[in-house]
Design an enzyme around this catalytic site. Structure first.
Site, short mmCIF file in Angstrom:
data_model
loop_
_atom_site.label_atom_id
_atom_site.label_comp_id
_atom_site.label_asym_id
_atom_site.label_seq_id
_atom_site.Cartn_x
_atom_site.Cartn_y
_atom_site.Cartn_z
N HIS A 102 -7.36 9.40 -3.76
CA HIS A 102 -8.11 10.13 -2.74
C HIS A 102 -7.58 9.85 -1.34
O HIS A 102 -7.17 10.76 -0.64
CB HIS A 102 -9.60 9.79 -2.85
N HIS B 37 -14.25 4.94 -0.73
CA HIS B 37 -15.25 5.99 -1.00
C HIS B 37 -15.81 5.87 -2.41
O HIS B 37 -16.40 6.81 -2.93
CB HIS B 37 -14.64 7.37 -0.77
#
Length: 154
Positions: free
Chosen positions: A84, A103
């Site tokens: 990501h 995250h």
């Protein structure tokens, strides 16, 4: 009431998001990562593949898994850079996942690095492994593009 001849829309159930499979195996060089004798079940060994700018982890999971190598079919290796945003992930031995502190994406090490939670939209790059007759373990490619790499070549 619908007008004569008007089309009606059909509602389809929502489909869960899936990571797209890799389109090609990345052609990286063969590098020795370690030896079977160095591995202990569920204790990761830090590695670098295909070079020093790409941290990874080598694992003996203790049970045969898809794409696992070695006598027990349980040795795998992954990039630890989250696909990501590139945060360096850590291994959780309780559920055998790699976890991102940025995250909170999570990847299942027993299921080929499949994403099981979080913002990432692709699975974790798994390194293609080979074990020779002396028990030396070599990485010879990756299933997906490693974070931060602009292409599939070095």
């Amino acid at each position: 009431m619908a007008a004569a001849g008007a089309a009606t829309a059909t509602m389809m159930p929502a489909q869960p998001a899936k990571a797209a499979p890799a389109n090609a195996i990345i052609d990286y060089p063969s590098n020795k990562l370690g030896n079977i004798a160095d591995l202990k079940v569920n204790e990761p060994i830090d590695i670098e593949y295909p070079d020093e700018n790409s941290p990874g982890v080598l694992l003996k999971l203790g049970q045969a898994v898809e794409d696992g190598v070695g006598p027990d079919g349980d040795i795998v290796a992954y990039s630890v850079l989250c696909p990501h945003k590139g945060w360096q992930m850590s291994y959780d031995s309780t559920d055998r996942t790699l976890n991102c502190p940025g995250h909170f994406s999570r990847f299942d090490c027993e299921a080929g690095g499949q994403q099981v939670w979080g913002h990432a939209t692709q699975n974790l790059p798994q390194f293609t492994l080979r074990v020779d007759e002396k028990g030396d373990i070599y990485a010879e490619g990756a299933s997906d593009l490693i974070f931060g790499r602009p292409s599939n070549v070095l």
